[in-house]
Scaffold this active site. Structure first.
Site, PDB file in Angstrom:
ATOM      1  N   ASP A  38      61.476 -14.443 118.562  1.00 51.75           N
ATOM      2  CA  ASP A  38      61.497 -12.871 118.544  1.00 51.75           C
ATOM      3  C   ASP A  38      62.353 -12.047 119.325  1.00 51.75           C
ATOM      4  O   ASP A  38      62.812 -11.365 119.157  1.00 51.75           O
ATOM      5  CB  ASP A  38      59.840 -12.839 118.786  1.00 51.75           C
ATOM      6  CG  ASP A  38      59.251 -11.529 118.962  1.00 51.75           C
ATOM      7  OD1 ASP A  38      60.230 -10.506 118.536  1.00 51.75           O
ATOM      8  OD2 ASP A  38      58.348 -11.125 119.712  1.00 51.75           O
ATOM      9  N   HIS A  77      55.006 -14.810 101.377  1.00 48.69           N
ATOM     10  CA  HIS A  77      55.182 -15.023  99.913  1.00 48.69           C
ATOM     11  C   HIS A  77      54.450 -13.749  99.056  1.00 48.69           C
ATOM     12  O   HIS A  77      53.289 -14.037  98.968  1.00 48.69           O
ATOM     13  CB  HIS A  77      54.718 -16.472  99.233  1.00 48.69           C
ATOM     14  CG  HIS A  77      55.325 -16.706  97.976  1.00 48.69           C
ATOM     15  ND1 HIS A  77      56.967 -16.540  97.589  1.00 48.69           N
ATOM     16  CD2 HIS A  77      54.727 -16.739  96.734  1.00 48.69           C
ATOM     17  CE1 HIS A  77      56.921 -16.714  96.452  1.00 48.69           C
ATOM     18  NE2 HIS A  77      55.739 -16.937  95.856  1.00 48.69           N
ATOM     19  N   SER A 107      57.807 -13.658  92.683  1.00 50.67           N
ATOM     20  CA  SER A 107      57.529 -15.282  92.481  1.00 50.67           C
ATOM     21  C   SER A 107      58.179 -15.734  91.098  1.00 50.67           C
ATOM     22  O   SER A 107      59.204 -15.353  90.674  1.00 50.67           O
ATOM     23  CB  SER A 107      56.310 -15.714  92.887  1.00 50.67           C
ATOM     24  OG  SER A 107      56.264 -17.143  93.152  1.00 50.67           O
ATOM     25  N   ASP A 129      58.306 -16.421 104.366  1.00 56.32           N
ATOM     26  CA  ASP A 129      57.964 -17.252 103.051  1.00 56.32           C
ATOM     27  C   ASP A 129      57.702 -18.383 103.273  1.00 56.32           C
ATOM     28  O   ASP A 129      58.837 -19.272 103.479  1.00 56.32           O
ATOM     29  CB  ASP A 129      58.840 -16.561 101.916  1.00 56.32           C
ATOM     30  CG  ASP A 129      58.102 -16.989 100.395  1.00 56.32           C
ATOM     31  OD1 ASP A 129      57.539 -18.133 100.523  1.00 56.32           O
ATOM     32  OD2 ASP A 129      58.557 -16.311  99.589  1.00 56.32           O
TER      33      ASP A 129
END
Ligand SMILES: *[C@@H]1O[C@H](CO)[C@@H](O)[C@H](O)[C@H]1NC(C)=O
Ligand SMILES: *[C@@H]1O[C@H](CO)[C@@H](O)[C@H](O)[C@H]1NC(C)=O
Ligand SMILES: *[C@@H]1O[C@H](CO)[C@@H](O)[C@H](O)[C@H]1NC(C)=O
Ligand SMILES: *[C@@H]1O[C@H](CO)[C@@H](O)[C@H](O)[C@H]1NC(C)=O
Length: 533
Positions: A264, A429, A195, A389
């Site tokens: 998916d 994240h 990050s 994320d």
């Protein structure tokens, strides 16, 4: 003395000799202070605030005043800990912490920060020191939690410390202190951050290519001047208003379930994990309410809300087709906190993006794509980004990678020789996976071990360069063995790591992992890396 336990981290690093490095200096404030006074270091004035020894198995108790990273690392190896305060200008100063283990692997490791977190990341230093690294972290010049940027107002010197100055200054000085303590230079230097930590790593690569032999940059917040406006912009899509476009937070998990159901199977294997969200053909109209919405009707979206969903899954493109930022990927819904309570009535436009681009507070943005000085000095860079994320759009990392490719192509530099990028399908994240996906995500990356436990490092049961990204980086730097893939792990219960649930390869971009069609899809050996095209 060599003991079986102390050999473990050394063996996993692949070097034969364990040297117990008798310190050349005492672990006291005075000893380090004398060194600082007499050493040739010519940076800003630095003061050793304290230094003391922690016995094997001990805990470093994080001071109550450190609000960014309060977690205290436990079960440490025997080490010397110290904190140094550096004056960086008449209006600013930063501190860094240093763990110097008695059984040293002769390597240096700096760890990064997160968000606006102003604080020494003692827990991640604890992870590093358990491998045997002399481990360092800086508070970047202020004391705040990760979501609090108010320290920056009217404080350009502090912003510069956060932007890049505190990291570089701390690295230079910490290496000198480790050198003095052991009477010997570290053989190799590494960096690991996610990050903001990813941005700090890229910034080091760009500005100070000699600082590190190897860098891990996870989910980097590298494009500060565009990322922050995007964060505000996406909040405005979902702001409460008369036009009824707001999607209530209570519908996010329902939307997530619909998206997983649609995307998916499209990646070739129905396994709850969306492995190629960019290729997913979305049918958002399937989420529309049939007929008027009543309080008793099932979950659904009305046309105005559907418009909001389209905006969320679209790039931020401003006036005159100016590209500002990529969109969140399908599958990131479980982390959509940027869409909650964030919708200020302050639509940002082109002008603000332009202004932010020019000002680039603290020169924080890591957008010098010419990484050839780092490549020339033999540096290796590993970057990764979770595909679920919900904080930093995943493809801002692909954008960075492609910009570097474009910049270096004319000089014939092959990125694969020094820079590799890995998508992590189903990872949020920096760490974790949505419960509904339970995707393999753990690679012992920055912040990952400390997110699970105060005493963990590497991958329990799989402490090798295939499963542990830090060991992979060490192998690449020191033995020239580049990782074509990493194997990610998730356990039935990630907190206890008692029983592996799934393992799967993460392939170096642009390759992707494909199920071979036979065998247990929860075992990595039944997957292979192939190009999509
Ligand atoms: C570092 O030193 C400066 C200058 O003496 C002081 O203002 C600051 O509070 C110190 N920082 C910490 C975290 O101790
Ligand atoms: C967009 O382009 C038009 C035509 O070139 C120009 O007049 C206008 O100023 C541009 N808008 C912005 C916000 O740059
Ligand atoms: C930011 O970078 C510019 C251009 O390289 C330079 O002129 C300026 O001094 C830098 N500012 C800071 C705060 O480092
Ligand atoms: C995982 O283990 C932890 C620690 O034993 C426990 O608190 C938690 O409830 C477990 N989680 C699940 C999903 O079982």
């Amino acid at each position: 003395m060599k003991t079986a336990k102390s050999l473990l981290p050394i063996l996993s690093l692949g070097i034969a000799e364990l040297t117990v490095n008798a310190a050349q200096m005492q672990c006291t404030t005075d000893a380090f202070a004398k060194y600082l006074a007499s050493d040739s270091y010519r940076g800003e004035p630095a003061v050793v605030q304290w230094a003391y020894r922690i016995p094997k198995g001990g805990t470093f108790q994080v001071p109550d005043s450190d609000i960014a990273y309060p977690e205290s690392p436990t079960d440490l190896p025997e080490l010397c800990v110290l904190q140094v305060n550096v004056t960086s200008s008449t209006e600013s100063s930063y501190t860094f912490g240093l763990f110097l283990p008695s059984e040293w692997n002769e390597r240096f490791l700096a760890v990064g920060n997160g968000g606006f977190a102003g604080g020494i990341y003692w827990a991640d230093m604890g992870v590093g020191v358990r491998y045997g690294f002399a481990s360092m972290s800086t508070d970047t010049g202020h004391n705040s939690i990760s979501t609090d940027g108010s320290w920056a107002y009217n404080s350009p010197e502090k912003v510069t410390d956060w932007g890049y100055r505190a990291m570089h200054g701390s690295v230079v000085l910490a290496k000198e202190l480790a050198n003095a303590y052991y009477g010997k230079r570290a053989g190799y230097s590494y960096y690991s951050g996610c990050s903001t930590g990813g941005r700090q790593g890229l910034k080091e690569v760009e500005m100070y290519p000699e600082d590190f032999d190897g860098v891990i940059a996870g989910a980097p917040a590298w494009w500060t001047a565009h990322l922050q406006p995007w964060t505000v912009k996406i909040g405005t899509y979902n702001r409460p208003g008369a036009n009824g476009n707001q999607i209530p937070e209570s519908l996010f998990s329902w939307i997530e379930a619909q998206i997983i159901e649609q995307c998916d199977p499209q990646d070739g294997l129905k396994d709850t994990v969306i492995s190629s969200p960019q290729q997913c053909e979305l049918n958002l109209e399937a989420l529309l309410c049939q007929g008027p919405k009543t309080s008793g009707s099932a979950n659904c979206l009305d046309p105005a809300q559907l418009e909001t969903l389209y905006n969320i899954y679209s790039d931020y493109v401003d006036t005159n087709q100016t590209f500002v930022f990529p969109h969140l990927l399908p599958g990131s819904e479980s982390q959509w906190s940027v869409l909650v309570n964030n919708g200020s009535n302050n639509p940002l436009g082109y002008d603000i993006v332009q202004l932010a681009d020019k000002l680039d507070p603290g020169n924080a943005t890591a957008r010098n794509f010419d990484l050839s000085p780092f490549q020339n000095s033999g540096g290796k860079l590993l970057m990764y980004h979770g595909m679920a994320d919900g904080f930093i759009p995943t493809d801002s990392s692909r954008y960075f990678y492609n910009q570097v490719a474009k910049t270096l192509a004319p000089s014939g530099i092959d990125l694969d020789n020094f820079y590799r990028f890995f998508y992590i399908p189903g990872m949020q994240h920096c760490a974790g996976t949505p419960d509904s996906m339970h995707a393999p995500w753990y690679i012992a990356g920055p912040n990952q071990a400390s997110s699970l436990s105060s005493e963990l490092h590497s991958v329990p049961g799989f402490s090798d360069a295939q499963h542990d990204i830090l060991l992979a980086l060490v192998d690449w730097v020191e033995k020239g063995v580049a990782p074509d893939f990493l194997i990610a792990t998730t356990w039935k219960n990630d907190t206890t790591q008692a029983e592996v649930y799934r393992q799967r390869p993460l392939c170096a971009y642009p390759k992707m992992a494909f199920y071979k069609g036979q065998g247990d899809p929860d075992q990595a050996k039944n997957w292979e890396c192939r190009s999509l095209y």
